[in-house]
Scaffold this motif. Sequence first.
Motif, PDB file in Angstrom:
ATOM      1  N   MET A   1      18.761 -37.466 -27.076  1.00  0.00           N
ATOM      2  CA  MET A   1      17.961 -36.253 -26.960  1.00  0.00           C
ATOM      3  C   MET A   1      18.208 -35.376 -28.194  1.00  0.00           C
ATOM      4  O   MET A   1      19.360 -35.113 -28.541  1.00  0.00           O
ATOM      5  N   PRO A   2      17.152 -34.898 -28.860  1.00  0.00           N
ATOM      6  CA  PRO A   2      17.340 -34.082 -30.062  1.00  0.00           C
ATOM      7  C   PRO A   2      18.014 -32.763 -29.736  1.00  0.00           C
ATOM      8  O   PRO A   2      17.851 -32.213 -28.651  1.00  0.00           O
ATOM      9  N   SER A   3      18.763 -32.233 -30.716  1.00  0.00           N
ATOM     10  CA  SER A   3      19.439 -30.953 -30.519  1.00  0.00           C
ATOM     11  C   SER A   3      18.417 -29.820 -30.500  1.00  0.00           C
ATOM     12  O   SER A   3      17.419 -29.854 -31.232  1.00  0.00           O
ATOM     13  N   PRO A   4      18.660 -28.786 -29.681  1.00  0.00           N
ATOM     14  CA  PRO A   4      17.724 -27.650 -29.648  1.00  0.00           C
ATOM     15  C   PRO A   4      17.685 -26.930 -31.002  1.00  0.00           C
ATOM     16  O   PRO A   4      18.666 -26.916 -31.741  1.00  0.00           O
ATOM     17  N   ASP A   5      16.550 -26.342 -31.305  1.00  0.00           N
ATOM     18  CA  ASP A   5      16.414 -25.550 -32.534  1.00  0.00           C
ATOM     19  C   ASP A   5      17.317 -24.321 -32.468  1.00  0.00           C
ATOM     20  O   ASP A   5      17.640 -23.807 -31.381  1.00  0.00           O
ATOM     21  N   LEU A   6      17.690 -23.800 -33.636  1.00  0.00           N
ATOM     22  CA  LEU A   6      18.582 -22.653 -33.740  1.00  0.00           C
ATOM     23  C   LEU A   6      17.804 -21.431 -34.217  1.00  0.00           C
ATOM     24  O   LEU A   6      17.096 -21.496 -35.230  1.00  0.00           O
ATOM     25  N   ILE A   7      17.939 -20.309 -33.498  1.00  0.00           N
ATOM     26  CA  ILE A   7      17.330 -19.044 -33.898  1.00  0.00           C
ATOM     27  C   ILE A   7      18.335 -18.315 -34.785  1.00  0.00           C
ATOM     28  O   ILE A   7      19.426 -17.936 -34.337  1.00  0.00           O
ATOM     29  N   THR A   8      17.975 -18.111 -36.041  1.00  0.00           N
ATOM     30  CA  THR A   8      18.902 -17.482 -36.988  1.00  0.00           C
ATOM     31  C   THR A   8      18.405 -16.139 -37.505  1.00  0.00           C
ATOM     32  O   THR A   8      19.148 -15.429 -38.184  1.00  0.00           O
ATOM     33  N   GLU A   9      17.159 -15.773 -37.180  1.00  0.00           N
ATOM     34  CA  GLU A   9      16.577 -14.551 -37.727  1.00  0.00           C
ATOM     35  C   GLU A   9      16.240 -13.550 -36.628  1.00  0.00           C
ATOM     36  O   GLU A   9      15.702 -13.914 -35.576  1.00  0.00           O
ATOM     37  N   ARG A  10      16.542 -12.299 -36.897  1.00  0.00           N
ATOM     38  CA  ARG A  10      16.204 -11.214 -35.956  1.00  0.00           C
ATOM     39  C   ARG A  10      14.705 -11.088 -35.777  1.00  0.00           C
ATOM     40  O   ARG A  10      14.220 -10.600 -34.738  1.00  0.00           O
ATOM     41  N   SER A  11      13.929 -11.554 -36.739  1.00  0.00           N
ATOM     42  CA  SER A  11      12.469 -11.424 -36.694  1.00  0.00           C
ATOM     43  C   SER A  11      11.801 -12.432 -35.758  1.00  0.00           C
ATOM     44  O   SER A  11      10.599 -12.326 -35.509  1.00  0.00           O
ATOM     45  N   PRO A  13      10.163 -13.867 -32.673  1.00  0.00           N
ATOM     46  CA  PRO A  13       9.584 -13.134 -31.532  1.00  0.00           C
ATOM     47  C   PRO A  13      10.425 -13.234 -30.258  1.00  0.00           C
ATOM     48  O   PRO A  13      10.423 -12.305 -29.437  1.00  0.00           O
ATOM     49  N   ALA A  14      11.142 -14.323 -30.079  1.00  0.00           N
ATOM     50  CA  ALA A  14      11.960 -14.473 -28.878  1.00  0.00           C
ATOM     51  C   ALA A  14      13.041 -13.412 -28.797  1.00  0.00           C
ATOM     52  O   ALA A  14      13.419 -12.970 -27.702  1.00  0.00           O
ATOM     53  N   VAL A  15      13.547 -12.991 -29.943  1.00  0.00           N
ATOM     54  CA  VAL A  15      14.630 -12.005 -29.961  1.00  0.00           C
ATOM     55  C   VAL A  15      14.147 -10.681 -29.372  1.00  0.00           C
ATOM     56  O   VAL A  15      14.843 -10.063 -28.550  1.00  0.00           O
ATOM     57  N   GLN A  16      12.965 -10.240 -29.761  1.00  0.00           N
ATOM     58  CA  GLN A  16      12.445  -8.991 -29.211  1.00  0.00           C
ATOM     59  C   GLN A  16      12.159  -9.129 -27.724  1.00  0.00           C
ATOM     60  O   GLN A  16      12.357  -8.184 -26.953  1.00  0.00           O
ATOM     61  N   ARG A  17      11.686 -10.301 -27.291  1.00  0.00           N
ATOM     62  CA  ARG A  17      11.453 -10.509 -25.852  1.00  0.00           C
ATOM     63  C   ARG A  17      12.746 -10.347 -25.072  1.00  0.00           C
ATOM     64  O   ARG A  17      12.769  -9.741 -23.999  1.00  0.00           O
ATOM     65  N   GLU A  52      11.600 -19.525 -21.623  1.00  0.00           N
ATOM     66  CA  GLU A  52      12.470 -20.264 -22.534  1.00  0.00           C
ATOM     67  C   GLU A  52      13.912 -20.104 -22.053  1.00  0.00           C
ATOM     68  O   GLU A  52      14.249 -19.127 -21.390  1.00  0.00           O
ATOM     69  N   ILE A  53      14.743 -21.063 -22.405  1.00  0.00           N
ATOM     70  CA  ILE A  53      16.168 -21.012 -22.087  1.00  0.00           C
ATOM     71  C   ILE A  53      16.950 -21.071 -23.387  1.00  0.00           C
ATOM     72  O   ILE A  53      16.565 -21.777 -24.332  1.00  0.00           O
ATOM     73  N   TYR A  54      18.054 -20.300 -23.436  1.00  0.00           N
ATOM     74  CA  TYR A  54      18.834 -20.149 -24.655  1.00  0.00           C
ATOM     75  C   TYR A  54      20.313 -20.409 -24.376  1.00  0.00           C
ATOM     76  O   TYR A  54      20.813 -20.157 -23.283  1.00  0.00           O
ATOM     77  N   GLY A  55      20.996 -20.860 -25.409  1.00  0.00           N
ATOM     78  CA  GLY A  55      22.444 -20.963 -25.380  1.00  0.00           C
ATOM     79  C   GLY A  55      22.997 -20.450 -26.690  1.00  0.00           C
ATOM     80  O   GLY A  55      22.327 -20.521 -27.730  1.00  0.00           O
ATOM     81  N   VAL A  83      22.788 -13.082 -34.424  1.00  0.00           N
ATOM     82  CA  VAL A  83      21.586 -12.628 -33.717  1.00  0.00           C
ATOM     83  C   VAL A  83      21.952 -12.209 -32.293  1.00  0.00           C
ATOM     84  O   VAL A  83      21.481 -11.188 -31.780  1.00  0.00           O
ATOM     85  N   ALA A  84      22.804 -12.997 -31.634  1.00  0.00           N
ATOM     86  CA  ALA A  84      23.242 -12.655 -30.275  1.00  0.00           C
ATOM     87  C   ALA A  84      23.943 -11.305 -30.255  1.00  0.00           C
ATOM     88  O   ALA A  84      23.764 -10.504 -29.328  1.00  0.00           O
ATOM     89  N   ASN A  85      24.725 -11.013 -31.289  1.00  0.00           N
ATOM     90  CA  ASN A  85      25.406  -9.712 -31.363  1.00  0.00           C
ATOM     91  C   ASN A  85      24.414  -8.570 -31.474  1.00  0.00           C
ATOM     92  O   ASN A  85      24.618  -7.488 -30.910  1.00  0.00           O
ATOM     93  N   GLN A  86      23.323  -8.792 -32.200  1.00  0.00           N
ATOM     94  CA  GLN A  86      22.296  -7.756 -32.322  1.00  0.00           C
ATOM     95  C   GLN A  86      21.551  -7.557 -30.996  1.00  0.00           C
ATOM     96  O   GLN A  86      21.161  -6.445 -30.655  1.00  0.00           O
TER      97      GLN A  86
END
Length: 267
Positions: A1-11, A13-17, A52-55, A83-86
Amino acid sequence: MPSPDLITERSDPAVQRIIDVTKHSRAVVKTVLIEDIEPLLQSIRAGVGFIEIYGLDTVTLPDELLDLCAEREIPVRLLAAPVANQVFKTEKKPKVFGLARVPKPSRLKDLSDETGDLILLDGVKIVGNIGAIVRTSFALGASGIVLVDSDLGSIADRRLIRASRGYVFSLPIVLASRDEALRYLQDNGMRPVVFEADGELAVGDLDGMDERLILMFGSERIGPSGDFSTIAASSVSIPMNPAAESLNVSVSAGIALHARARRNLAR
């Protein structure tokens, strides 16, 4: 199973959600944050719609969760630590969480077609107690819960989801006014049973009742209100050491549901 993508930017859209969902001042709750593995698994199995689900990127997501998300076509991504800290700032960061759409609220009439006993909680406000009763009700075959004067605005309260380990979505839970609940008790034909310190029946007597009951509990301090005690067909007490002041309401509900488990689980 491929590894999930990584969110690295505050910009992203998921971060604001995520930030929007964690705001405590939201007037209308349409989406909710559900955290930790067990509540996520149970909520998904209960049919809750996830966006969506996040880790956190420091966490290895369990195969059971990844497989279930793949089966239900729920996107999964990782959140980089900066990003998680923000997002969570001073709030405790959940290691695994998801954004879900709040299900349509259950109504009193939705409870009438079920077969298991109902639980009615009058003035029970401690969310931990309500959550424990939700878990026990699901485990021992109750078919729904009515909350009166609970101070909850929605069953999608993050505290309640956490306390119930996600089982809050696995059976109907209705937030009702006192008048609505009283009308329902009087009109539905089920036998209302109230738990009081000096009840005429012992909790063991419930095992022999082959009919659907409404088991009514109040707060530990004052018990159910006179409104509910007056319309009860029977009152029930739990034998206990007279030196003990009382039982926690979630313990009392668990004892009552265990006494009814043979009937409720058979259905």
